[in-house]
Design a protein around this motif. Structure first.
Motif, PDB file in Angstrom:
ATOM      1  N   ASP A 125      25.468  25.407 -16.815  1.00  0.00           N
ATOM      2  CA  ASP A 125      26.606  25.457 -17.853  1.00  0.00           C
ATOM      3  C   ASP A 125      27.632  24.693 -17.440  1.00  0.00           C
ATOM      4  O   ASP A 125      28.700  23.884 -18.201  1.00  0.00           O
ATOM      5  N   ILE A 126      27.788  24.499 -15.866  1.00  0.00           N
ATOM      6  CA  ILE A 126      28.806  23.625 -15.578  1.00  0.00           C
ATOM      7  C   ILE A 126      28.210  22.419 -14.840  1.00  0.00           C
ATOM      8  O   ILE A 126      29.159  21.395 -14.441  1.00  0.00           O
ATOM      9  N   ALA A 127      27.142  21.977 -14.977  1.00  0.00           N
ATOM     10  CA  ALA A 127      26.263  20.928 -14.378  1.00  0.00           C
ATOM     11  C   ALA A 127      26.784  19.646 -14.935  1.00  0.00           C
ATOM     12  O   ALA A 127      27.090  18.742 -13.920  1.00  0.00           O
ATOM     13  N   ALA A 128      27.046  19.407 -16.188  1.00  0.00           N
ATOM     14  CA  ALA A 128      27.411  18.258 -16.811  1.00  0.00           C
ATOM     15  C   ALA A 128      28.531  17.563 -16.349  1.00  0.00           C
ATOM     16  O   ALA A 128      28.962  16.758 -16.084  1.00  0.00           O
ATOM     17  N   ASP A 129      29.626  18.758 -16.322  1.00  0.00           N
ATOM     18  CA  ASP A 129      30.887  18.241 -15.714  1.00  0.00           C
ATOM     19  C   ASP A 129      30.872  18.218 -14.101  1.00  0.00           C
ATOM     20  O   ASP A 129      31.384  17.090 -13.775  1.00  0.00           O
ATOM     21  N   LEU A 130      30.061  18.911 -13.612  1.00  0.00           N
ATOM     22  CA  LEU A 130      30.018  18.772 -11.945  1.00  0.00           C
ATOM     23  C   LEU A 130      29.342  17.324 -11.584  1.00  0.00           C
ATOM     24  O   LEU A 130      29.863  16.684 -10.772  1.00  0.00           O
ATOM     25  N   LEU A 131      28.294  17.045 -12.219  1.00  0.00           N
ATOM     26  CA  LEU A 131      27.751  15.747 -11.950  1.00  0.00           C
ATOM     27  C   LEU A 131      28.531  14.523 -12.514  1.00  0.00           C
ATOM     28  O   LEU A 131      28.801  13.630 -11.430  1.00  0.00           O
ATOM     29  N   ALA A 161      21.907  15.360 -18.716  1.00  0.00           N
ATOM     30  CA  ALA A 161      22.680  16.604 -18.623  1.00  0.00           C
ATOM     31  C   ALA A 161      23.991  16.333 -19.671  1.00  0.00           C
ATOM     32  O   ALA A 161      24.834  15.473 -19.440  1.00  0.00           O
ATOM     33  N   GLY A 162      23.999  17.285 -20.346  1.00  0.00           N
ATOM     34  CA  GLY A 162      25.197  16.944 -21.491  1.00  0.00           C
ATOM     35  C   GLY A 162      25.242  18.008 -22.623  1.00  0.00           C
ATOM     36  O   GLY A 162      24.876  19.427 -22.275  1.00  0.00           O
TER      37      GLY A 162
END
Length: 431
Positions: free
Chosen positions: A201-207, A149-150
């Protein structure tokens, strides 16, 4: 007996149209004892579909008494479709899942075979088996790849904008967006017409924040043990960054996932924030695309910029299927080194199978040298990106959609709406 193979989905537009119209496509059998295996997946990328097709074709060539139907389903509706099929006792012989946590109900109701001890698992790198185990240590899926994820970026677009190195801090990320926009390149491509991309679109930040602050955040929110307002993983800051970068996204609700990938492939956009499967999708549009990967820089500390990698979920066998033993034979083929090479060369992703080369694509050479070899990664095998309760997931996506459409991107209003909506489906949090 002549080999016969059916592929439903993006690879055969005629059959897809029939499926969308509710039609049923069938092929007359040449032998009364011939058996058909059904396999449902949500792969949209050309390379992934080619891997599936090549593997199943090879299997039916060796086993002419069987044929395999591959049905591709939109990712946003995939789990809902599986649950509907489970309720009606119409599950396929084989299907894919992204992670065990989101599919525990299918396991609990007996629609996933316990694969513990299957000989083909010895062909899998042991590091990547944790993501297909539950707490009891039993294995429920054959993992297939290492997902990240990035940020996926176009190196030529970055060079045109004068960006020498990928950003390592949030401040540098915004500077990169400005530089891209200044030379007429859309900084971020987003295909929100396909709603699942909003979450990613927010997954990398969320993870990254779940990993750093609270790995159980999703389950605690879902159970009502905490709230969005309590902000245990700095969700407000995640939303704030989301809002800050939305001005660098062009017409997201007029763009679907396929179009977003075209923008990156052609260098008309500089970045996509999503999973590493994007590499396959973009290169299927333009094989000459010069792509790179970098960790989403959610803070101004460069040390926080680590790339999330995991292998969770994979191929599941339905134990209630009359074809379950044949399905296990098919999994044995897909766990082979030969199919691992086919996978890497076509899907453009890291396989979990032992002993495979890592230089199959320049994009992954960069990932290996910059992050993996330097220990700048984190394991998100146990970190979800979706809520198990589909009603809550819909609420989550709807709230994010409204947040995007709100010109002010009011995070307090979004947080309040999320908690109020979630409380209609869970017990209110008492503190």
């Amino acid at each position: 007996m002549q080999l016969r193979f059916i592929a439903l989905g993006m690879a055969m537009s005629v059959l897809l149209a029939a499926c969308q119209q509710g039609g049923v496509t069938s092929v007359a059998k040449k032998h009364p004892t011939e058996q058909t295996l059904t396999w449902i997946h949500h792969f949209d990328e050309e390379g992934a579909r080619k891997w599936l097709e090549m593997g199943t074709q090879q299997f039916t060539q060796k086993n002419p008494m069987y044929m395999v139907t591959l049905t591709g389903v939109d990712g946003g509706n995939y789990m809902s479709l599986l649950r509907t099929k489970a309720i009606s006792n119409n599950m396929p012989d084989i299907y894919m899942i992204d992670n065990l946590e989101s599919a525990e109900d299918l396991i609990r109701t007996g629609y996933a075979m316990d694969l513990t001890g299957q000989p083909f698992l010895s062909q899998i790198d042991e590091r990547y088996l944790n993501g297909v185990k539950l707490a009891d240590g039993r294995i429920w899926a054959l993992p297939i790849d290492v997902n990240g994820a990035g940020v996926i970026y176009n190196k030529e677009a970055f060079a045109k904008a004068g960006i020498q190195d990928p950003p390592k801090t949030w401040e540098q990320f915004i500077e990169a967006c400005e530089a891209l926009r200044n030379v007429g390149i859309t900084p971020i491509a987003a295909g929100y017409k396909d709603s699942w991309t909003i979450v990613w679109d927010i997954a990398a930040d969320l993870l990254a924040n779940q990993h750093a602050e609270n790995v159980n955040w999703f389950s605690e929110i879902e159970a009502g043990r905490t709230t969005f307002a309590e902000d245990r993983i700095h969700f407000k800051a995640i939303l704030k960054r989301f809002g800050e970068r939305l001005k660098y996204v062009s017409k997201p609700f007029e763009t679907d996932w396929n179009q977003a990938q075209f923008l990156l492939a052609e260098g008309k956009a500089g970045m996509i924030i999503n999973g590493t499967w994007t590499v396959d999708g973009v290169k299927s549009k333009n094989p000459a695309s010069n792509l790179g990967l970098f960790a989403f820089p959610y803070s101004n500390d460069p040390q926080d910029a680590k790339f999330g990698l995991k292998s969770t979920g994979g191929i599941v066998v339905n134990p209630k299927s009359p074809n379950r033993e044949v399905a296990l034979q098919l999994l044995n083929l897909f766990a082979s080194k030969e199919m691992g090479i086919v996978f890497q060369n076509n899907k453009k992703a890291l396989s979990v199978i032992k002993g495979l080369p890592t230089d199959f694509d320049p994009t992954y050479v960069d990932l290996d040298e910059t992050y993996i070899q330097k220990g700048k990664t984190y394991d998100w095998s146990s970190l979800p990106t979706d809520f198990v309760n589909q009603d809550l997931q819909k609420v989550f996506v709807n709230a994010l959609t409204k947040f995007v459409l709100d010109r002010n991107h009011n995070l307090e209003s979004c947080i309040q709406e999320l908690d109020q909506a979630f409380d209609r489906f869970r017990k209110p949090y008492k503190g």
